[in-house]
Design a protein around this motif. Structure first.
Motif, PDB file in Angstrom:
ATOM      1  N   LEU A 263       1.511  49.436   6.487  1.00 37.46           N
ATOM      2  CA  LEU A 263       2.714  48.649   6.248  1.00 37.46           C
ATOM      3  C   LEU A 263       3.746  48.981   7.319  1.00 37.46           C
ATOM      4  O   LEU A 263       4.097  50.149   7.515  1.00 37.46           O
ATOM      5  CB  LEU A 263       3.281  48.964   4.857  1.00 37.46           C
TER       6      LEU A 263
ATOM      7  N   TYR B  24      -1.338  50.042   0.285  1.00 36.61           N
ATOM      8  CA  TYR B  24      -1.265  50.483   1.668  1.00 36.61           C
ATOM      9  C   TYR B  24      -1.570  51.971   1.788  1.00 36.61           C
ATOM     10  O   TYR B  24      -1.520  52.720   0.809  1.00 36.61           O
ATOM     11  CB  TYR B  24       0.101  50.164   2.267  1.00 36.61           C
TER      12      TYR B  24
ATOM     13  N   TYR C  13       6.832  43.824   7.095  1.00 33.05           N
ATOM     14  CA  TYR C  13       7.929  43.468   6.186  1.00 33.05           C
ATOM     15  C   TYR C  13       9.225  43.473   6.988  1.00 33.05           C
ATOM     16  O   TYR C  13       9.644  44.505   7.516  1.00 33.05           O
ATOM     17  CB  TYR C  13       7.993  44.472   5.037  1.00 33.05           C
TER      18      TYR C  13
END
Length: 547
Positions: free
Chosen positions: A9, A108, A41
């Protein structure tokens, strides 16, 4: 079932203007750590909220800048390493994104950030558990990335007219519609779907091509089934934007629901299908429906990479390119894993005029020992065998020729067009061939051959795949097989079609396959497929080809 793929991530907290400048080195650094999947993200409020959780989450206002970042992220990461699956999360775009349910499947293994944590690990852990929960309890590794400011920035190479860029015009629609095949989601698909998310606040209808629409696609027999493609779409979009209502619908004509549904306002198309958007609106007007505003997504090129063999590929990133690259690779794990001290048996099969004989010769040159089941089949009919006696008892003495051998042409007439009679014959012959095959495999292994290829046209029909380590399938599209067989054998079109219709279809064979070859193109490309498969096989069997 828990996936073994490693998930990374990447948290990007910079303002979008800064992020666009630093994106290239951040992607390069991220791919040094990512192994299988990279989730990105983007939240310019993230670090502020970690420092002070009372700060409210703001929406990302500059959707056009975000679109550019997302496009560059997918394009550049694919160029650097197409083997890593990248997914860019588009949260907090139209509304503050609600927490993701654990059932979404997001899990993750390590966290990369573009900011210094400064003792914020606990706050970050709480944030992630709330908004990006981990299904499995893991001890996560936090790594801060350093972006080299001296990197060359991305060039503004956006092609196409901005007249059809509705994101640049700052448009938002409640309901939008898109269509396509969506076979094995790649970066091009993800850009198309991401721009759909940026445009759509409520509901996205996805028409998924099936049936005759697939017949014109390259290597259509390798296309995933409709249910799998829909599942992948929903899974992807549930992570990208969990607020969006996603509906998938099967389409078997070029228009699907886009010309019948009144509630939709926007149609998202690619450059190559933009003319279809005009035809959709013509049909809608004929049906007394509102015209859809059309957003055109620019294609991205499939640039040369050291990781792929892109000879003969299309210029754009496409599913057909990906399907070509699957040829010769391991599509699923072996039926029986490799065991030291035992022969590793490959079952090779394929339909009429598929090119099996050429591939057998290629494998022999590479070092495989080969068992020809057709020759064993002839031995199964020989006088004096148990199979011989049973065949004569069931089908009569009139199938015996002047030399006392079974006349296979006479026998063929008795079983032709009768599944009942044919099954009587195969119930006798197939077990005998398998017995002879096992003897041959043992003989070859005792002689020092470790990898043994058993060639059999009826490998799957006879269910011999249950006793081999892997199944390798050779195929060509049906129209190519017909053309080859007519030219090679001088057979009529009717006879060739009859033969092909009696065989297991390509798509059904491929469902059993661990490895697939297609001999449709130049001979050199087929040889390269076989060499790729062989090299990967030697890796799986962990040693040289001889015991």
């Amino acid at each position: 079932m828990v996936s073994n793929k490693k998930k990374t991530l990447l948290l990007l907290s910079q303002q979008l203007n800064d992020l666009k400048l630093n994106l290239k080195p951040l992607i390069e650094e991220s791919l040094k750590y990512a192994r299988n999947e990279l989730f990105v993200y983007i939240n310019p409020c993230l670090k502020s909220r970690l420092i002070n959780p009372e700060i409210k989450q703001n929406l990302i206002q500059d959707r056009y800048r975000l679109k550019q970042i997302v496009r560059q992220l997918y394009q550049y990461s694919f160029k650097l390493n197409p083997e890593i699956s990248v997914t860019c999360l588009l949260h907090n775009v139209h509304q503050v994104t609600k927490p993701i349910e654990v059932e979404s499947g997001f899990s993750y293994d390590q966290i990369l950030t573009d900011f210094i944590l400064e003792n914020l690990e606990n706050e970050l852990d709480r944030f992630l558990n709330h908004y990006l929960p981990n299904m499995e309890p893991k001890k996560l590794t936090f790594i801060q990335l350093n972006a080299d400011k001296n990197f060359e920035n991305f060039k503004n190479s956006q092609n196409g007219s901005s007249d059809f860029d509705l994101i640049k015009k700052n448009r938002i629609y409640m309901n939008s519609v898109i269509g396509g095949t969506y076979d094995r989601l790649h970066s091009g698909h993800k850009i198309l779907l991401s721009e759909s998310v940026l445009l759509t606040k409520n509901k996205l209808l996805i028409g998924v091509s099936d049936g005759e629409l697939l017949s014109r696609k390259k290597l259509s027999d390798l296309i995933e089934n409709f249910e799998k493609r829909c599942e992948n779409l929903k899974k992807f979009l549930a992570i990208v934007n969990p607020d969006l209502n996603v509906i998938t619908e099967r389409i078997t004509d070029p228009y699907g629901p886009s010309i019948t549904e009144p509630e939709y306002e926007c149609l998202i198309v690619s450059q190559e299908t933009s003319s279809g958007g005009i035809k959709v609106n013509e049909k809608r007007l004929q049906n007394n429906l509102n015209e859809l505003e059309i957003h055109v997504v620019n294609l991205i090129n499939d640039e040369a990479s050291i990781f792929v063999d892109n000879i003969g590929d299309e210029i754009k990133i496409s599913s057909s390119n990906h399907r070509r690259r699957l040829l010769g690779t391991l599509l699923k794990q072996p039926y029986i894993p490799y065991e030291e001290g035992k022969p590793y048996v490959i079952g090779l099969t394929g339909g009429l005029a598929s090119g099996k004989s050429h591939i057998i010769k290629d494998l022999e040159k590479l070092g495989a020992a080969v068992v020809d089941s057709d020759k064993l089949g002839h031995r199964a009919y020989e006088r004096g065998t148990d199979a011989y006696q049973k065949i004569v008892e069931i089908f009569g003495n009139d199938i015996i020729d002047e030399y006392g051998e079974i006349n296979r042409k006479s026998l063929g007439k008795k079983v032709f067009n009768s599944q009942i009679e044919l099954k009587k014959l195969t119930d006798i012959v197939w077990p005998e061939i398998r017995r002879l095959r096992d003897i041959e495999i043992k003989r070859l292994f005792d002689e020092g051959n470790k990898i043994i290829v058993v060639e059999a046209a009826v490998m799957l029909e006879a269910k011999w795949h249950k006793n081999v380590n892997e199944i390798w399938v050779v195929f060509v599209p049906e129209e190519e097989a017909i053309s080859r067989a007519m030219q090679r054998d001088g057979s009529s079109l009717e006879k060739v079609k009859q033969t092909i219709s009696s065989q297991m279809p390509n798509k059904e064979k491929i469902e059993y396959a661990n490895v697939v070859f297609c001999s449709l193109w130049e001979r050199e490309f087929t040889i390269r497929q076989v060499k790729k498969a062989w090299d990967l096989l030697l890796e799986r069997t962990k040693s040289d080809i001889h015991t």
